[in-house]
Design a protein around this motif. Structure first.
Motif, short mmCIF file in Angstrom:
data_model
loop_
_atom_site.label_atom_id
_atom_site.label_comp_id
_atom_site.label_asym_id
_atom_site.label_seq_id
_atom_site.Cartn_x
_atom_site.Cartn_y
_atom_site.Cartn_z
N ILE A 1 54.07 -7.44 -26.21
CA ILE A 1 54.11 -7.07 -27.16
C ILE A 1 55.44 -7.51 -28.08
CG2 ILE A 1 54.10 -5.59 -28.87
CD1 ILE A 1 51.74 -3.75 -26.86
N ASP A 2 56.59 -6.94 -27.38
CA ASP A 2 58.36 -6.67 -27.65
C ASP A 2 58.53 -8.27 -27.97
OD1 ASP A 2 60.80 -5.83 -28.05
OD2 ASP A 2 61.21 -5.40 -25.85
N THR A 3 58.13 -9.03 -26.88
CA THR A 3 58.37 -10.56 -27.12
C THR A 3 58.19 -10.82 -28.22
OG1 THR A 3 59.32 -10.82 -24.59
CG2 THR A 3 58.95 -12.92 -25.82
N PRO A 4 57.50 -11.26 -28.90
CA PRO A 4 56.72 -12.09 -30.22
C PRO A 4 57.13 -11.49 -30.86
CG PRO A 4 55.27 -11.36 -28.68
CD PRO A 4 55.52 -11.24 -27.12
N LEU A 5 57.07 -9.93 -30.79
CA LEU A 5 57.47 -9.37 -32.49
C LEU A 5 59.15 -8.85 -32.02
CD1 LEU A 5 55.23 -6.78 -32.72
CD2 LEU A 5 55.10 -9.20 -33.82
N SER A 6 59.55 -10.14 -32.09
CA SER A 6 61.53 -10.32 -31.32
C SER A 6 61.94 -10.92 -32.87
CB SER A 6 62.05 -10.14 -30.27
OG SER A 6 61.54 -8.85 -30.02
N GLU A 7 61.23 -12.15 -32.75
CA GLU A 7 61.32 -13.35 -33.97
C GLU A 7 60.97 -13.12 -35.05
OE1 GLU A 7 61.90 -16.28 -31.88
OE2 GLU A 7 62.16 -15.88 -30.22
N SER A 8 61.93 -14.25 -36.38
CA SER A 8 60.92 -14.59 -37.50
C SER A 8 60.93 -13.52 -38.25
CB SER A 8 60.19 -14.80 -37.72
OG SER A 8 59.30 -15.70 -39.01
N ILE A 9 60.30 -12.95 -39.07
CA ILE A 9 60.11 -12.17 -40.07
C ILE A 9 60.22 -10.63 -39.34
CG2 ILE A 9 58.63 -11.11 -41.98
CD1 ILE A 9 57.73 -13.74 -42.61
N GLY B 1 43.88 -8.75 -22.68
CA GLY B 1 44.13 -7.68 -22.76
C GLY B 1 43.89 -7.10 -24.04
N GLY B 2 44.40 -5.58 -24.95
CA GLY B 2 44.33 -5.34 -25.86
C GLY B 2 45.45 -5.76 -26.41
N GLU B 3 47.16 -6.58 -25.26
CA GLU B 3 48.57 -6.74 -26.41
C GLU B 3 48.80 -7.97 -27.10
OE1 GLU B 3 47.41 -6.11 -23.14
OE2 GLU B 3 48.80 -4.87 -22.44
N PRO B 4 48.46 -9.20 -27.35
CA PRO B 4 48.09 -9.79 -28.26
C PRO B 4 46.95 -9.46 -29.39
CG PRO B 4 46.95 -10.84 -25.94
CD PRO B 4 47.37 -8.96 -25.81
N ALA B 5 46.59 -8.93 -29.39
CA ALA B 5 45.53 -8.15 -30.44
C ALA B 5 46.88 -7.15 -30.96
CB ALA B 5 44.08 -7.14 -29.89
N ALA C 1 49.52 -9.08 -33.53
CA ALA C 1 48.10 -9.54 -34.40
C ALA C 1 48.09 -8.26 -35.64
CB ALA C 1 47.15 -10.17 -34.25
N VAL C 2 47.61 -7.50 -34.91
CA VAL C 2 47.97 -6.38 -35.60
C VAL C 2 48.66 -5.80 -36.70
CG1 VAL C 2 46.81 -4.19 -36.16
CG2 VAL C 2 45.49 -5.50 -35.10
N ILE C 3 50.54 -5.74 -36.04
CA ILE C 3 51.26 -5.21 -35.75
C ILE C 3 51.86 -6.08 -37.14
CG2 ILE C 3 53.64 -4.29 -35.63
CD1 ILE C 3 52.53 -3.50 -32.44
N ASP C 4 52.16 -7.10 -37.09
CA ASP C 4 52.68 -8.09 -37.51
C ASP C 4 51.44 -8.71 -38.92
OD1 ASP C 4 52.38 -11.72 -38.99
OD2 ASP C 4 53.70 -12.03 -37.41
#
Ligand code: ADE
Length: 234
Positions: free
Chosen positions: A13-21, A136-140, A143-146
């Motif tokens: 979760i941390d890695t994909p949500l460290s980029e971009s917006i 697992g729920g992580e990729p979900a 998506a939701v946090i984004d």
């Protein structure tokens, strides 16, 4: 907004949500994202978080107690707890708008075959991102946090960026074009080059209605269209 994810794999979760917006929203303090690992709430030597299902069956299940303790660690008055599961309510823009109003979200991410069912009453909402099964729920959660983060006021610099967009108002958005005006023989629609704001707004509204009726007749803003038009849009 504060978000905590209960997960055995925070990096997912941390890695994909460290980029971009979203990465910028975190750096600027619009989103505070934390992680709690159920493995840190085990008491045995092996830090066991999973076990075989009663009654038999394939795969392993996450045990209730470490997940319960992890949620308890971060849950406060006013926290909203979401269990990510393919059995949940289908996530959509309306759900994103609802969640964007909350002060504190806690996401529980199952892994392996899921979590002991007795954990379900801990959640205020069970949420699915679609009819397919993830590891697992992580990729979900990503998506939701984004989708929720971009709705936090100030995250998108243009305040109207989320007003006219796809799904808001139950419609898909009209197509967009940028330079050049002619690309490999394909022209940008005349109305968009006109500089006439009224004409542009009308063109966009008419395209949004047409496109939605043809491609997504299930959306609330869709007008009924003939079968042939639906086929042509595919
Ligand atoms: N966990 C596994 N699959 C999922 C899905 N489709 N949505 C939410 N959580 C999940």
């Amino acid at each position: 907004m504060r978000v905590d994810a209960v997960t055995l794999f925070p990096g997912m979760i941390d890695t994909p949500l460290s980029e971009s917006i979203v990465g910028r929203a975190r750096a600027e303090g619009y989103l505070e994202l934390g992680f709690v690992n159920p493995r840190d709430f085990t008491e045995d030597r092996h830090r066991t978080v999973d076990d075989k299902p009663y009654g038999g069956g394939t795969g392993m299940l996450m045990m209730a107690e470490p997940v319960y303790r992890a949620v308890k660690k971060v849950r406060k008055k006013g926290s909203f707890v979401i269990l990510l599961t393919p059995k949940g309510r289908k996530f959509d823009q309306a759900a994103a708008l609802e969640l964007a109003k909350k002060k504190h979200l806690i996401f529980i991410c199952g892994h392996y075959e899921g979590i002991d069912e007795r954990i379900v009453p801990l959640a205020d909402m069970e949420l699915s991102i679609g009819d397919y099964v993830l590891t697992g729920g992580e990729p979900a959660a990503v998506a939701v946090i984004d989708a929720v983060t971009r709705l936090i006021p100030g995250v998108l610099k243009k305040s109207d960026a989320t007003v006219n967009e796809t799904f808001t108002g139950g419609l898909l958005e009209a197509p967009h074009y940028t330079r050049p005006a002619v690309w490999r023989g394909k022209k940008v629609p005349e109305a968009l080059l006109s500089g006439n704001h009224k004409l542009i707004a009308e063109w966009r509204a008419s395209m949004a209605a047409k496109l939605t009726g043809a491609a997504r007749p299930d959306l609330s803003g869709a007008r009924p269209v003939k079968k042939a038009a639906r086929k042509a849009a595919k």
